[in-house]
Enzyme design. Structure first.
Site, mmCIF file in Angstrom:
data_model
loop_
_atom_site.group_PDB
_atom_site.id
_atom_site.type_symbol
_atom_site.label_atom_id
_atom_site.label_comp_id
_atom_site.label_asym_id
_atom_site.label_seq_id
_atom_site.Cartn_x
_atom_site.Cartn_y
_atom_site.Cartn_z
ATOM 1 N N ASP A 297 0.754 -1.176 0.053
ATOM 2 C CA ASP A 297 -0.057 -0.018 0.058
ATOM 3 C C ASP A 297 1.001 1.394 0.091
ATOM 4 O O ASP A 297 2.151 1.156 0.092
ATOM 5 C CB ASP A 297 -1.113 -0.082 1.206
HETATM 6 C C1 BGC Z 1 -5.171 3.151 0.169
HETATM 7 C C2 BGC Z 1 -5.181 2.307 -1.109
HETATM 8 C C3 BGC Z 1 -5.061 2.657 -2.251
HETATM 9 C C4 BGC Z 1 -3.912 3.324 -2.449
HETATM 10 C C5 BGC Z 1 -3.416 4.052 -4.047
HETATM 11 C C6 BGC Z 1 -3.734 4.040 -0.093
HETATM 12 O O1 BGC Z 1 -3.687 4.867 0.689
HETATM 13 O O2 BGC Z 1 -4.999 2.445 1.306
HETATM 14 O O3 BGC Z 1 -6.321 1.534 -0.856
HETATM 15 O O4 BGC Z 1 -5.015 1.693 -3.414
HETATM 16 O O5 BGC Z 1 -3.837 4.370 -1.335
HETATM 17 O O6 BGC Z 1 -4.325 5.073 -4.157
#
Ligand code: BGC
Length: 771
Positions: A297
């Site tokens: 993530d």
């Molecule tokens: C979120 C993810 C997301 C990623 C990219 C993160 O802050 O937890 O779910 O896919 O950002 O946007």
């Protein structure tokens, strides 16, 4: 072979790429595609042999080329790095032309012409925004979710997005957690069904199709169990809970073919999920045989420093890579440190090779080497496709859950509204808020595409010759009651009042945790004042999570939970209010009476002192006191999992079972199954759909089992008077659980089975599972 490039320079680069790879291409063409295709592995290995260490590390690096979705530490000069093969993926970039421009640098200018994979959070639609996932799960209709995901894939891929960071399959048992809106609620069985549906829809029949969008199942794992419902917070649980509750939707998504997975922010059993070898390697690779790749993530790798398991970027990178995180989303730790660490002997090059292999395998399986470019001849999506809009309306209608429908006088139900109702007062900050209807994560969704409740109702009233009065009443986040007088005045002039209230969408989703789950204060005050006028009130809720609605349940005659319905919010709500469609949504997350009950979920263990009677008043004796209960509130949900009303009534017969006793051995060793059936009849005056839910409980087992567990469901549409027999089978898949030896087996037990309209209703059937 169709080439997805429109101009000569794209094509010339392509010819050289083809020449380089032609022997491998021929092999692949004859062998189809997929992550298990040995021909693809041959191509990957051949390419890896040509790659320098820098280029292999480059594949492990992802940057955001658009708006940041996390702390802004990710901005770099990525264009220069692309031409050196130092980036494997970009995300947050949309538009075929923009995507192709970046791809052209990677494919034309880098030494080995390895294409990029472009990602975006396409969570509930691309340009056509569907209901938020929690709403979609309330349809209990995986086929519909699959269809919507296919539409999302068609739209997104036409603009160059071949990888979506979806579905979120985290089980969420705590409504304080804002991201409950992004998933399918609290149940692993339903969650698994929805996970499969998203993956099938996104990825389509074949990953190589230009309209296939690779799914990324997230957030692995335990993210939804954040302590106190506070986002990013610690998670700790037994291995049994992990396997029984949190892992099944991930496994289901991977079994359906999901090619990528995202490691989560949280720590799990004191080990951050993005450096957790047990989950990322032992379970994911060794047990499940996953052959796709894992992306972290957002900056989760450098966050290992904050977690306290790395004192510098290099250690963080080493730990994540060793645990099984193949691609670094924006933290820069892989890009900045892996080269030196491999050269210095701290990381074996084979570990980098394996991560690069997994990423390249997905790129080959997608056909990216053959078709790196989006088709620019497809014009950007400037208007919505009518068929997609129709699907969005159907999904919204099926997602609505009718929580209450009475009149204060006990007469005829308030809904549906009479078609000739003369004057309606529409009040509330959600009535005309287009942007809020999109919910969190709206990809290319635009507020201007949304038809609000006010707009739709206004059309309807014009057609019927009735009058619509509108007042916003209050603003989000404002304590002012300056708008109340106008709201009360139009309420007084109306035959019925529609209150459109809820949470602003920005209060839900990521970093949207709350400790209070009531309607925001000023809206609650406004609602009290309007109800006090004595006019019949319908409360329409737009939100992304279960709210506490005790006062509303006692004082408002009709309540419709509408979630964030997407672009067709207005038409879907209006058609439901007037009975053009009959609500058929059922809750997938328990609605608590008070925040103090959270985490609240139906499939809990019984405890040694279950509160068999629902005790709301303080105990009067020791028998009532020493129970697993609260002194000041009942244990039960206000609106339980699986619950939802209809404009008609359904009757379910007691379940019949094919046998009173079955053998655990036969169930474990063979395809043996029990059959359970019931008749469902529409005994009301309107056509409607009932969700028939199958629950089980197993007693006498080696470990404690939940009081009920969903193990089947069917959505059945019936005309008035019509009935249908609904049959379910129960075999190893449904009856096995993680026993005292951490084996997933069926054990001898007393099995109770309910076929029910919700998790708290239904008559039981008993079966003995003999050894
Ligand atoms: C979120 C993810 C997301 C990623 C990219 C993160 O802050 O937890 O779910 O896919 O950002 O946007």
């Amino acid at each position: 072979m169709k080439l997805y490039c429109r101009n000569w320079s794209f094509c010339s680069c392509f010819v050289s790429l083809l020449l380089l790879l032609s022997p491998m291409l021929l092999l692949a063409q004859s062998a189809g595609s997929g992550l298990n295709n040995p021909k693809i592995d041959e191509r990957v290995n051949a390419l890896l042999k040509q790659m320098t260490l820098e280029e292999k590390i480059g594949q492990l690096v992802q940057y955001s080329a658009g708006d940041a979705t996390g702390p802004e530490k990710a901005r770099i000069a990525y264009k220069a790095r692309l031409s050196k093969g130092q980036i494997g993926s970009l995300y947050n970039l949309t538009g075929a032309r923009e995507v192709n421009a970046m791809q052209k640098i990677a494919v034309d200018e880098s030494r080995l012409h390895v294409p990029l994979i472009f990602a975006l959070d396409v969570i509930h639609g691309y340009r056509t925004t569907f209901p938020v996932p929690l709403g979609l799960s309330a349809t209990w209709n995986p086929a519909l979710v699959e269809k919507d995901s296919r539409i999302a894939a068609e739209e997104a891929t036409s603009e160059g997005i071949r990888w979506t960071l979806s579905p979120m399959v985290d089980i969420a048992r705590d409504a304080r957690w804002g991201r409950i809106t992004e998933g399918a609620g609290e149940d692993p069985y339903l969650g698994a069904a929805m996970a499969r549906a998203y993956v099938r829809g996104y990825q389509g029949a074949n990953l190589t199709d230009a309209s296939s969008m690779v799914a990324c199942v997230k957030h692995y794992v335990g993210y939804g169990a954040a302590e106190g419902g506070r986002d990013y917070n610690t998670t700790d649980m037994s291995e049994r809970a992990l396997r029984q509750v949190y892992l099944p939707p991930f496994k289901a998504a991977l079994d359906a073919g999901a090619a990528t997975l995202m490691s989560a922010f949280n720590s799990l059993q004191y080990v951050p999920a993005s450096a957790n070898r047990f989950t990322l390697t032992e379970i994911l690779r060794d047990e499940w045989g996953f052959r796709g790749f894992v992306v972290s993530d957002w900056a989760a790798i450098t966050e290992l420093i904050e977690h306290g398991i790395a004192n510098d970027e290099a250690t963080a990178a080493r730990k994540s890579l060793a645990a099984g995180v193949d691609m670094d989303m924006v933290s820069g730790a892989y890009a900045n440190t892996l080269l030196d660490q491999v050269r210095g002997g701290k990381i074996p090059e084979s570990v980098v090779d394996e991560a690069a292999r997994r990423i390249l395998r997905v790129k080959f399986a997608m056909g990216l080497f053959e078709h790196p470019y989006a088709d620019e001849s497809k014009s950007p999506i400037t208007t919505l496709d009518p068929e997609h809009v129709a699907a969005a309306r159907t999904s919204a209608e099926e997602s609505f859950v009718l929580l209450k429908n009475e009149t204060s006088t006990g007469g005829k139900s308030l809904l549906p509204l009479a078609s000739n109702v003369r004057t309606i007062a529409l009040i509330g900050p959600m009535a005309d808020s287009a942007a809020d209807m999109l919910g969190s994560w709206s990809a290319a969704g635009q507020a201007k595409d949304v038809i609000t409740l006010r707009a739709s109702l206004s059309d309807r009233m014009k057609e019927s010759g009735g009058k619509l009065l509108y007042a916003k009443g209050t603003e989000f986040g404002s304590p002012s009651d300056a708008g109340f007088a106008e709201a009360l005045s139009i309420a007084q002039q109306s035959d019925v009042v529609l209150m459109a209230l809820g949470e602003p969408a920005s209060d839900t989703g990521e970093a949207g945790s709350r400790t209070r789950l009531g309607l925001p204060e000023n809206q609650e005050k406004l609602l009290h004042a309007v109800v006090a006028t004595g006019k019949p009130v319908v409360l329409i809720l737009f939100d992304g999570r279960p709210l506490t609605l005790v006062w509303e349940a006692a004082n408002v005659p009709a309540i419709l939970e509408a979630w964030y319905p997407g672009v067709q919010a207005g038409p879907a709500v209006v058609r439901t209010l007037f009975g053009d469609v009959n609500p058929s949504g059922r809750l997938t997350a328990s609605f608590p009476r008070t925040v103090g009950q959270e985490p609240l979920y139906y499939n809990a263990l019984n405890t040694g002192r279950p509160a068999t009677v629902d005790l709301s008043s303080p105990p009067t004796n020791t028998v009532e006191k020493y129970l697993s209960r609260y002194l000041d509130e009942t244990n039960s949900a206000l609106y339980p999992f699986g619950f939802g009303l209809s404009y008609t009534k359904f009757q379910l017969s007691p379940p019949t079972v094919s046998t009173q006793s079955a053998s655990a051995k036969a169930l474990n060793d063979s395809a043996a199954k029990l059959t359970v059936a019931a008749d469902v009849k529409n005994i009301g005056g309107r056509a409607g759909a009932e969700v028939v839910e199958l629950y089980i409980q197993e007693r006498g087992t080696s470990v404690a089992r939940p009081v009920r567990e969903l193990k089947g469901f069917r959505k059945v549409t019936l005309a008035p008077g019509e009935s249908q027999r609904v049959e379910f089978t129960l075999g190893r898949d449904e009856l096995a659980f993680w026993n005292i030896d951490m084996k997933n087996v069926v054990e001898p037990c007393d099995l109770t089975i309910w076929i029910a309209p919700s998790s708290v209703e239904g008559s039981p059937a008993e079966v003995t599972i003999e050894p």
